[in-house]
Design an enzyme around this catalytic site. Structure first.
Site, mmCIF file in Angstrom:
data_model
loop_
_atom_site.group_PDB
_atom_site.id
_atom_site.type_symbol
_atom_site.label_atom_id
_atom_site.label_comp_id
_atom_site.label_asym_id
_atom_site.label_seq_id
_atom_site.Cartn_x
_atom_site.Cartn_y
_atom_site.Cartn_z
ATOM 1 N N HIS A 1 -0.796 11.559 2.038
ATOM 2 C CA HIS A 1 -1.380 10.334 2.583
ATOM 3 C C HIS A 1 -0.417 9.515 3.441
ATOM 4 O O HIS A 1 -0.856 8.698 4.251
ATOM 5 C CB HIS A 1 -1.923 9.451 1.456
ATOM 6 N N ASP A 2 0.895 9.717 3.321
ATOM 7 C CA ASP A 2 1.857 8.988 4.156
ATOM 8 C C ASP A 2 2.833 9.928 4.855
ATOM 9 O O ASP A 2 3.943 9.520 5.215
ATOM 10 C CB ASP A 2 2.645 7.981 3.313
ATOM 11 N N HIS B 1 8.456 4.209 2.049
ATOM 12 C CA HIS B 1 7.495 5.261 2.400
ATOM 13 C C HIS B 1 8.188 6.613 2.541
ATOM 14 O O HIS B 1 8.307 7.167 3.634
ATOM 15 C CB HIS B 1 6.754 4.888 3.684
ATOM 16 N N HIS C 1 7.478 7.898 -3.001
ATOM 17 C CA HIS C 1 6.227 7.126 -2.996
ATOM 18 C C HIS C 1 5.034 8.079 -3.046
ATOM 19 O O HIS C 1 4.069 7.838 -3.794
ATOM 20 C CB HIS C 1 6.154 6.251 -1.752
ATOM 21 N N ASP D 1 -2.429 4.121 -4.362
ATOM 22 C CA ASP D 1 -1.486 3.840 -3.280
ATOM 23 C C ASP D 1 -0.697 2.552 -3.508
ATOM 24 O O ASP D 1 0.463 2.436 -3.109
ATOM 25 C CB ASP D 1 -2.255 3.755 -1.954
#
Length: 803
Positions: free
Chosen positions: A567-568, A527, A531, A699
């Protein structure tokens, strides 16, 4: 003063420097470039060599500068040295002091020190070797002339290089910090809040003009005095000062209401925040107090005095409960108004009437309607049907309608562990223990290309293949030194016209991408920003598919690209289950619900609006921003795995099946067929489902990538899960996914379980909508690869090499 030693400089000035720079947080090490948000260094370092004649010593310093990456100038006379220095403002000056027949080194140093810019310059004297039979000469003449250090002549390039590097990391960086202090003091001088800085012994060392105005003192009357010497107000609670001191001496911040006495003798009520500052030796060296007038009435003052945040008298949780108790006390007690003298029967009657009102309400959830219809149908149904409907009702009344029930643990431990770890909050209470998970927010601030035209040719060539599904994000990761998100983001956002849509400059977009990338943890195996770049690439690829493109408008596209990018963000490399079990701050903040996804979305907006230079939303109107913001948040939250089957099921039932039905049963013209499908795709609620499905597939698209990429990503996610299991065992936490033990885990089995349970059905549904034959072929090939390894009893990423 030996070769590697420097002067002490002004102790008092350095004390103020340390004090101010520490206000924003801990001091950085010599190798770092920033203190808090402030950049302190400039590159490259400029060096001036003052040598009358070229010789091996001057050459050695020249080549040492070249090796260190410093810019170098040479001056042959004192006059040219001063002229060159005033033009370039060098950080380091090296003056040859071996041959006084050309010029006096002390005189040259004095000439340079007489100029204003030289106060931030380190000056080095090159002195001759001392014969063994002579005493060490005094360094006082050099110090008095203004030299910072001395260097005993040595024509070794390495020796000169070491000396310059020591100066860069010592005197030069200290001078950068001294320079920065002017800006910090300017900010404090113009700050609207009153600022008072005291030493560890509570001696006032600084007050700003806002403090002078509020208290009526001149700073000359305060600086150097102990706080105890100033008159106190008698309106404070008797033990308040002791409470404050107990708190701040433990290194904890205190905040609350305090009465101070102005020079005129009047008492002033202030909201005060006192922060201890840790300095040299890890001890408290200063206290920074920020004060502003408090205008609440007397009743609120007593309330605030009970609310003081400090671990001295009350714990943080106790203070919280005090606040809540006060709110309840101040609110109207409904029972006292409606039931004075009431007894149990009347209370019960009121409860029955409340229930009746609830049933008569017109607001009804869809699931309630379904249950009511089934209840009505049961009354006129045969016994067998009624019993079957009972079982249906039992299922409908559960909350986990979309979560499949797993087989027994023994049947498939890999699937159970993987699905259980990803789809539950993992909250398993331990025996009275509390764990706090600390995340590392520090990220290196790296330079980024000035414009798209400045992207290095090798990277630009890679990005030419960005629209291809087989694009190798890991090669981009290596070529950009782990900064693929910034480069890929610039290319994709430009191709989708994001800057034009948001009415922001490319410079703002670049700054935003850099902020986002810096907030990913490069230490995470999986992560990290690579990514994020991979998910952004997949998102852009899906958005270009005809059926997806025709379903969404430009706002949807921009929202999807931004959501993929953030998103992360700040992912700690641990699952939600881990954070909940560990009692982390994030889990507490988000009530153990969608912890990480909520954090990613919230932090992304906090980081974006924090600085105008990187605020990509600053030029769009409020309504458009609200719509865009809601779409981004919804997509980021959709990446949470606990609702995976719900999202997929809704997509299949609301979009796949109706569109397939139209294709199968349509007997009218092709145009009406297309019109019916368009109505399904473009319905607002269905566009929402499409966007959720899009980012979910992006994702977890690793199993649909070419085999080599699939293998690499499998290794990275496995390593992250191994690290989590290691930490859970180390901290005594419940092990969320026991099969992810690095000593026993079968990576092929875990990949097969992941594909079987999450990937295959979801991508079948997505492929039926978006038409992705290439991805499905990769998925099939990759599945066969892992199956073959598993059949060979191989637990690693690759088959053993033939011996």
């Amino acid at each position: 003063m030996k070769g590697g030693e420097g002067t002490d400089g002004s102790c008092k000035e350095k004390q103020y420097v340390d004090m101010i720079l520490e206000i924003n947080g801990k001091m950085v090490s010599a190798t770092e470039e920033c203190v808090g948000p402030m950049r302190l260094t400039q590159e490259p370092i400029q060096v001036l060599l003052v040598f009358a004649k070229e010789d091996s010593q001057s050459d050695a310093f020249w080549w040492a500068c070249d090796r260190a990456g410093f810019r170098c100038n040479i001056a042959r006379t004192p006059e040219s040295a001063v002229e060159c220095f005033l033009d370039k403002h060098h950080e380091i000056i090296v003056i040859d002091g071996r041959h006084s027949r050309y010029f006096e080194p002390e005189a040259v140093c004095r000439l340079i020190r007489a100029t204003k810019p030289s106060e931030n310059t380190a000056i080095l004297a090159v002195v001759p070797q001392i014969p063994p039979d002579q005493d060490e000469p005094s360094v006082l003449p050099l110090l008095c002339a203004g030299f910072s250090r001395r260097f005993v002549e040595n024509s070794s390039v390495s020796a000169c290089y070491n000396e310059l590097i020591q100066m860069e990391h010592g005197e030069v960086r200290c001078q950068f910090k001294l320079r920065a202090c002017n800006s910090v003091f300017t900010a404090l001088e113009h700050c609207q809040e009153a600022v008072e800085i005291t030493s560890e012994d509570h001696i006032i060392q600084y007050v700003n003009p806002a403090f002078e105005r509020m208290m009526g003192y001149h700073k000359g009357e305060l600086i150097g005095k102990e706080l105890t010497e100033l008159p106190k107000s008698d309106k404070n609670r008797a033990d308040l000062l002791d409470t404050i001191n107990t708190c701040i001496k433990k290194g904890k911040e205190w905040q609350g209401i305090y009465y101070a006495r102005k020079k005129s003798g009047d008492s002033i009520q202030q909201h005060v925040k006192i922060t201890p500052v840790i300095g040299q030796g890890g001890k408290i060296r200063h206290f920074v107090a920020i004060k502003r007038p408090h205008t609440d009435n007397n009743n609120q003052v007593h309330k605030y005095n009970r609310e003081e945040r400090c671990s001295g008298e009350h714990s943080h949780s106790e203070c919280h409960s005090l606040r809540h108790r006060d709110r309840r006390k101040d609110s109207m007690d409904a029972r006292s108004l409606s039931s004075r003298g009431s007894d149990a029967p009347s209370l019960q009657n009121r409860r029955y009437s409340s229930v009746a009102r609830i049933h008569s309400m017109t607001i009804e959830a869809p699931i309630t309607k379904v249950i009511n219809i089934i209840n009505a149908a049961q009354e006129s149904s045969p016994v067998t049907v009624a019993e079957a409907l009972d079982r249906v009702l039992e299922i409908l009344r559960t909350t986990e309608l979309y979560s499949p029930q797993l087989a027994s643990k023994e049947d498939d431990p890999h699937t159970n562990d993987l699905v259980g770890g990803l789809m539950s909050d993992g909250l398993r209470r331990l025996s009275g223990n509390e764990y706090v998970f600390c995340k590392n927010m520090s990220q290196s601030q790296l330079a980024i290309p000035v414009t798209l035209n400045d992207v290095p040719p090798s990277i630009a060539e890679m990005l030419n293949d960005e629209e291809c599904w087989e694009f190798n994000i890991l090669e981009l990761e290596a070529a950009t030194h782990k900064r693929p998100l910034t480069y890929l983001g610039l290319k994709i956002f430009t191709s989708f016209g994001v800057c034009e849509f948001l009415n922001c400059s490319e410079a703002t977009l670049r700054s935003w991408l850099q902020v986002m990338e810096a907030s990913y943890h490069s230490s995470n195996a999986y992560h990290n920003s690579t990514h994020a770049a991979d998910v952004l690439h997949a998102t852009a690829y899906f958005l270009r598919k005809e059926r997806v493109k025709s379903s969404l408008d430009q706002l949807d596209e921009v929202a999807a690209l931004i959501a993929a990018t953030v998103h992360d963000v700040d992912h700690p490399g641990r699952t939600n289950s881990f954070l909940c079990n560990a009692g982390s701050e994030l889990a507490i903040l988000y009530n153990d619900t969608a912890v990480l996804e909520s954090h990613h979305a919230a932090l992304a907006f906090q980081l974006t609006v924090r600085d105008s230079k990187s605020n990509i939303f600053k030029n769009i109107d409020r309504n458009q921003f609200r719509t865009l913001r809601q779409a981004i948040i919804d997509m980021v939250l959709a990446t949470e795995m606990t609702r995976h089957f719900e999202h997929v099921s809704k997509f299949v039932n609301s979009i796949n099946k109706p569109m397939a039905a139209i294709e199968e049963t349509s007997t009218s013209s092709i145009n009406s067929d297309c019109e019916g499908q368009a109505n399904i795709k473009n319905a607002p609620e269905n566009r929402l489902l499409i966007k959720r499905m899009l980012i979910k597939c992006a994702d977890v698209a690793n199993p649909c990538r070419p085999l080599e990429l699939c293998i690499e990503w499998a290794g990275r996610i496995s390593e992250e899960y191994f690290a989590q299991t290691d930490e859970e065992k180390r901290q005594g936490l419940p092990v969320v996914m026991p099969v992810f033990d690095r000593n026993t885990c079968s990576v092929p089995k875990s990949q097969i379980s992941f594909m079987d349970y999450f990937i295959t059905d979801m991508f079948d549904a997505w492929d039926a909508f978006a038409s992705l034959p290439g991805l499905m072929e990769h998925l099939s090939d990759n599945y066969k690869y892992w199956k073959n390894l598993d059949e060979m009893k191989c637990k690693s990423l690759r088959p053993p090499s033939p011996s």
